[in-house]
Design a protein around this motif. Structure first.
Motif, PDB file in Angstrom:
ATOM      1  N   ASN A  30      18.238  11.535  30.641  1.00  0.00           N
ATOM      2  CA  ASN A  30      18.860  10.686  29.630  1.00  0.00           C
ATOM      3  C   ASN A  30      20.241  10.203  30.090  1.00  0.00           C
ATOM      4  OD1 ASN A  30      18.926   9.408  27.222  1.00  0.00           O
ATOM      5  ND2 ASN A  30      18.725  11.244  25.968  1.00  0.00           N
ATOM      6  N   ALA A  31      20.963  11.110  30.753  1.00  0.00           N
ATOM      7  CA  ALA A  31      22.336  10.778  31.162  1.00  0.00           C
ATOM      8  C   ALA A  31      22.358   9.721  32.253  1.00  0.00           C
ATOM      9  CB  ALA A  31      23.032  12.041  31.654  1.00  0.00           C
ATOM     10  N   TYR A  32      21.262   9.607  32.976  1.00  0.00           N
ATOM     11  CA  TYR A  32      21.257   8.668  34.102  1.00  0.00           C
ATOM     12  C   TYR A  32      21.341   7.214  33.620  1.00  0.00           C
ATOM     13  CZ  TYR A  32      19.907   6.236  38.311  1.00  0.00           C
ATOM     14  OH  TYR A  32      19.885   5.385  39.370  1.00  0.00           O
ATOM     15  N   TYR A  33      20.562   6.912  32.580  1.00  0.00           N
ATOM     16  CA  TYR A  33      20.573   5.535  32.057  1.00  0.00           C
ATOM     17  C   TYR A  33      21.644   5.430  30.973  1.00  0.00           C
ATOM     18  CZ  TYR A  33      16.526   4.329  34.805  1.00  0.00           C
ATOM     19  OH  TYR A  33      15.700   4.065  35.863  1.00  0.00           O
ATOM     20  N   THR A  34      22.879   5.311  31.422  1.00  0.00           N
ATOM     21  CA  THR A  34      24.016   5.226  30.500  1.00  0.00           C
ATOM     22  C   THR A  34      23.975   3.893  29.742  1.00  0.00           C
ATOM     23  OG1 THR A  34      25.305   4.144  32.210  1.00  0.00           O
ATOM     24  CG2 THR A  34      25.503   6.550  32.062  1.00  0.00           C
ATOM     25  N   TYR A  35      24.796   3.812  28.716  1.00  0.00           N
ATOM     26  CA  TYR A  35      24.900   2.559  27.954  1.00  0.00           C
ATOM     27  C   TYR A  35      25.267   1.412  28.894  1.00  0.00           C
ATOM     28  CZ  TYR A  35      26.065  -0.499  24.026  1.00  0.00           C
ATOM     29  OH  TYR A  35      26.091  -1.535  23.128  1.00  0.00           O
ATOM     30  N   GLU A  36      26.209   1.691  29.797  1.00  0.00           N
ATOM     31  CA  GLU A  36      26.665   0.629  30.714  1.00  0.00           C
ATOM     32  C   GLU A  36      25.528   0.201  31.640  1.00  0.00           C
ATOM     33  OE1 GLU A  36      28.418   3.367  30.002  1.00  0.00           O
ATOM     34  OE2 GLU A  36      30.051   2.371  28.898  1.00  0.00           O
ATOM     35  N   LYS A  37      24.743   1.172  32.107  1.00  0.00           N
ATOM     36  CA  LYS A  37      23.625   0.820  33.006  1.00  0.00           C
ATOM     37  C   LYS A  37      22.586  -0.019  32.235  1.00  0.00           C
ATOM     38  CE  LYS A  37      22.003   3.657  36.345  1.00  0.00           C
ATOM     39  NZ  LYS A  37      21.896   2.880  37.587  1.00  0.00           N
ATOM     40  N   CYS A  38      22.294   0.397  31.008  1.00  0.00           N
ATOM     41  CA  CYS A  38      21.338  -0.375  30.192  1.00  0.00           C
ATOM     42  C   CYS A  38      21.881  -1.784  29.942  1.00  0.00           C
ATOM     43  CB  CYS A  38      21.057   0.330  28.863  1.00  0.00           C
ATOM     44  SG  CYS A  38      20.169   1.872  29.056  1.00  0.00           S
ATOM     45  N   GLU A  39      23.192  -1.859  29.683  1.00  0.00           N
ATOM     46  CA  GLU A  39      23.812  -3.175  29.463  1.00  0.00           C
ATOM     47  C   GLU A  39      23.657  -4.067  30.691  1.00  0.00           C
ATOM     48  OE1 GLU A  39      27.663  -3.424  26.514  1.00  0.00           O
ATOM     49  OE2 GLU A  39      27.921  -2.506  28.465  1.00  0.00           O
ATOM     50  N   SER A  40      23.861  -3.482  31.867  1.00  0.00           N
ATOM     51  CA  SER A  40      23.764  -4.332  33.065  1.00  0.00           C
ATOM     52  C   SER A  40      22.304  -4.713  33.331  1.00  0.00           C
ATOM     53  CB  SER A  40      24.470  -3.711  34.262  1.00  0.00           C
ATOM     54  OG  SER A  40      23.757  -2.616  34.722  1.00  0.00           O
ATOM     55  N   MET A  41      21.361  -3.828  32.970  1.00  0.00           N
ATOM     56  CA  MET A  41      19.940  -4.204  33.119  1.00  0.00           C
ATOM     57  C   MET A  41      19.597  -5.341  32.145  1.00  0.00           C
ATOM     58  SD  MET A  41      18.207  -0.430  33.573  1.00  0.00           S
ATOM     59  CE  MET A  41      16.572  -0.947  34.108  1.00  0.00           C
ATOM     60  N   ALA A  42      20.112  -5.213  30.915  1.00  0.00           N
ATOM     61  CA  ALA A  42      19.849  -6.260  29.911  1.00  0.00           C
ATOM     62  C   ALA A  42      20.466  -7.586  30.361  1.00  0.00           C
ATOM     63  CB  ALA A  42      20.405  -5.834  28.556  1.00  0.00           C
ATOM     64  N   LYS A  43      21.653  -7.500  30.955  1.00  0.00           N
ATOM     65  CA  LYS A  43      22.334  -8.727  31.400  1.00  0.00           C
ATOM     66  C   LYS A  43      21.553  -9.405  32.522  1.00  0.00           C
ATOM     67  CE  LYS A  43      26.765 -10.562  33.011  1.00  0.00           C
ATOM     68  NZ  LYS A  43      26.088 -11.431  33.968  1.00  0.00           N
ATOM     69  N   LEU A  44      21.066  -8.576  33.425  1.00  0.00           N
ATOM     70  CA  LEU A  44      20.281  -9.112  34.548  1.00  0.00           C
ATOM     71  C   LEU A  44      19.037  -9.870  34.023  1.00  0.00           C
ATOM     72  CD1 LEU A  44      19.676  -7.362  37.822  1.00  0.00           C
ATOM     73  CD2 LEU A  44      17.626  -8.031  36.601  1.00  0.00           C
ATOM     74  N   ILE A  45      18.402  -9.270  33.022  1.00  0.00           N
ATOM     75  CA  ILE A  45      17.207  -9.895  32.436  1.00  0.00           C
ATOM     76  C   ILE A  45      17.604 -11.199  31.725  1.00  0.00           C
ATOM     77  CG2 ILE A  45      15.446  -9.603  30.634  1.00  0.00           C
ATOM     78  CD1 ILE A  45      15.453  -6.557  31.415  1.00  0.00           C
ATOM     79  N   LYS A  46      18.680 -11.113  30.956  1.00  0.00           N
ATOM     80  CA  LYS A  46      19.130 -12.276  30.184  1.00  0.00           C
ATOM     81  C   LYS A  46      19.516 -13.428  31.118  1.00  0.00           C
ATOM     82  CE  LYS A  46      20.998 -12.809  25.758  1.00  0.00           C
ATOM     83  NZ  LYS A  46      20.743 -11.993  24.588  1.00  0.00           N
ATOM     84  N   ASP A  47      20.218 -13.112  32.187  1.00  0.00           N
ATOM     85  CA  ASP A  47      20.620 -14.156  33.143  1.00  0.00           C
ATOM     86  C   ASP A  47      19.382 -14.846  33.707  1.00  0.00           C
ATOM     87  OD1 ASP A  47      23.212 -13.584  32.731  1.00  0.00           O
ATOM     88  OD2 ASP A  47      23.528 -12.459  34.596  1.00  0.00           O
ATOM     89  N   ARG A  48      18.327 -14.073  33.868  1.00  0.00           N
ATOM     90  CA  ARG A  48      17.121 -14.647  34.473  1.00  0.00           C
ATOM     91  C   ARG A  48      16.329 -15.514  33.479  1.00  0.00           C
ATOM     92  NH1 ARG A  48      12.872 -11.731  38.456  1.00  0.00           N
ATOM     93  NH2 ARG A  48      11.218 -13.208  38.087  1.00  0.00           N
ATOM     94  N   VAL A  49      16.223 -15.054  32.233  1.00  0.00           N
ATOM     95  CA  VAL A  49      15.366 -15.793  31.294  1.00  0.00           C
ATOM     96  C   VAL A  49      16.138 -16.750  30.391  1.00  0.00           C
ATOM     97  CG1 VAL A  49      13.536 -14.078  31.254  1.00  0.00           C
ATOM     98  CG2 VAL A  49      15.370 -13.897  29.587  1.00  0.00           C
ATOM     99  N   ASN A  50      17.420 -16.484  30.196  1.00  0.00           N
ATOM    100  CA  ASN A  50      18.232 -17.316  29.320  1.00  0.00           C
ATOM    101  C   ASN A  50      17.548 -17.499  27.965  1.00  0.00           C
ATOM    102  OD1 ASN A  50      20.360 -18.874  28.535  1.00  0.00           O
ATOM    103  ND2 ASN A  50      19.548 -20.779  29.418  1.00  0.00           N
ATOM    104  N   PHE A  51      17.248 -16.389  27.331  1.00  0.00           N
ATOM    105  CA  PHE A  51      16.446 -16.413  26.104  1.00  0.00           C
ATOM    106  C   PHE A  51      16.875 -15.229  25.236  1.00  0.00           C
ATOM    107  CE2 PHE A  51      12.435 -15.702  23.733  1.00  0.00           C
ATOM    108  CZ  PHE A  51      12.168 -16.997  23.329  1.00  0.00           C
ATOM    109  N   ASP A  52      16.885 -15.430  23.907  1.00  0.00           N
ATOM    110  CA  ASP A  52      17.313 -14.363  22.991  1.00  0.00           C
ATOM    111  C   ASP A  52      16.154 -13.918  22.094  1.00  0.00           C
ATOM    112  OD1 ASP A  52      20.065 -14.396  23.764  1.00  0.00           O
ATOM    113  OD2 ASP A  52      20.249 -16.316  22.697  1.00  0.00           O
ATOM    114  N   PRO A  53      15.405 -12.904  22.518  1.00  0.00           N
ATOM    115  CA  PRO A  53      14.274 -12.467  21.686  1.00  0.00           C
ATOM    116  C   PRO A  53      14.754 -11.752  20.426  1.00  0.00           C
ATOM    117  CG  PRO A  53      14.565 -10.962  23.538  1.00  0.00           C
ATOM    118  CD  PRO A  53      15.564 -12.068  23.734  1.00  0.00           C
ATOM    119  N   LYS A  54      14.021 -11.920  19.352  1.00  0.00           N
ATOM    120  CA  LYS A  54      14.357 -11.234  18.084  1.00  0.00           C
ATOM    121  C   LYS A  54      13.420 -10.051  17.854  1.00  0.00           C
ATOM    122  CE  LYS A  54      16.676 -13.672  14.369  1.00  0.00           C
ATOM    123  NZ  LYS A  54      17.889 -13.505  15.077  1.00  0.00           N
ATOM    124  N   ILE A  55      12.210 -10.181  18.434  1.00  0.00           N
ATOM    125  CA  ILE A  55      11.196  -9.154  18.190  1.00  0.00           C
ATOM    126  C   ILE A  55      10.574  -8.744  19.515  1.00  0.00           C
ATOM    127  CG2 ILE A  55       8.925  -8.740  17.112  1.00  0.00           C
ATOM    128  CD1 ILE A  55       9.902 -10.361  14.772  1.00  0.00           C
TER     129      ILE A  55
END
Ligand code: R1P
Length: 315
Positions: A30-55
């Motif tokens: 659990n400690a490995y995937y910190t909030y910051e790491k999850c944030e950077s993974m989310a950012k990487l995905i967002k930069d690629r798709v440029n899309f804001d899913p709601k569901i």
């Protein structure tokens, strides 16, 4: 030492003030995937798709075709997301699909991660945290499950109103470890996990589409072995209506992150309760799920179109 252990941050170990041998595997993972790491993974995905899913929609075994309904789809294979797990199970393709479904922006997970694949509970539920950081408000969880309650027939859809999970009851919980309040609170009430108002909406869709559904309790076993006769009889007596190897821990992390949850099972086989009963077979389970996926797809599309009419339902 496993590969995650070597990467645990010093800060984490210091917080416990203990040698790492005293810390449970779940807490370390659990400690490995910190909030910051999850944030950077989310950012990487967002930069690629440029899309804001709601569901977010998680497709169960054989149910990946839901992803093919997504319009203007942009797909990212899991293999192209650094540090994202890989799908290893037949019937789980391993793609994130972004686009519109019934007029709502969604991300569809074609393939989930199960604890029996060797992934920690926190890794199995990592995508939920990423969905939260991508801005999702709710998750729709789907799965293939073996029917225990004899009113359930192969091919039926069961809306999940509650769950019982052997792994979760026995301290295999994705929330074990140091808590980061930015994701959610330390203690999470889950007696209202499967949101009633959303289940009612799903039932309206069932009536409108004339697709009868059941409502019941989903049971999670560890797997990957199926149940003995004694296991099945025990599960039934304990109050489980069907049984599978997923979903409950995902639902808990969704609730923890403040996401609404709707979940449903396709009954792909009858869990054996008599010594003469047939053996479950995963290839057959995937085949049945894929053949019956249309009903779940129609129900989900109808459900989403109703959410679109009243977005306050998922706020
Ligand atoms: O729950 P999903 O991912 O649909 O898969 C179900 O199908 C597999 C067993 O046949 C197990 O992985 C069980 O959990």
């Amino acid at each position: 030492m496993n590969s995650l252990e070597g990467k645990v941050s010093d800060a984490f170990l210091k917080e416990f003030n203990l040698p790492k041998e005293f810390i449970s595997h779940e807490a370390i993972a659990n400690a490995y995937y910190t909030y910051e790491k999850c944030e950077s993974m989310a950012k990487l995905i967002k930069d690629r798709v440029n899309f804001d899913p709601k569901i977010a929609i998680i497709c169960g075994s054989g149910l990946g075709d839901i992803g093919n309904l997504v319009e203007n789809a942009v797909s990212i294979p899991y293999t192209e997301i650094p540090e994202f797990p890989r799908s290893t199970v037949l019937g789980h393709l391993g793609n994130l699909i972004f686009g519109n479904l019934s007029g709502l922006p969604v991300v569809c997970m074609q393939g989930r991660f199960h604890p029996f694949e060797g992934y920690s509970m926190s890794l199995c539920t990592l995508p939920i945290k990423i969905f939260k950081l991508l801005g999702c408000k709710m998750v729709i969880l789907t799965n293939a499950a073996g029917g225990l309650n004899r009113v359930l027939n192969v091919g039926d859809v069961m809306l999940i109103k509650d769950h019982m999970s052997f792994p979760l009851l026995s301290l295999k919980n994705p929330l074990i470890g140091v808590n980061d309040e930015r994701f959610g609170p330390r203690f999470v009430p889950i007696n209202k996990l499967y949101t009633k108002s959303l289940r009612e909406l799903f039932k309206v869709c069932s009536h409108e589409l004339n697709i009868p559904i059941h409502e019941g309790v989903y049971g999670t076993i560890g797997g990957p072995s199926y149940e003995t006769i004694a296991d099945s009889r025990f599960c039934l007596t304990a109050g489980m209506d069907c049984v599978g190897m997923s979903t409950s821990h995902e639902a808990i992390v969704a609730a923890y992150c403040g996401l609404k949850v709707l979940a449903c099972s396709i009954i792909t086989d009858k869990a054996p309760t008599d010594y003469e009963d047939e053996e479950p077979d995963h290839k057959e389970i995937v085949k049945v799920a894929a053949a019956k996926a249309k009903d779940i797809e129609k129900l989900i599309c109808c459900f989403l179109s109703k959410i679109k009419e009243d977005l306050s339902l998922i706020e």
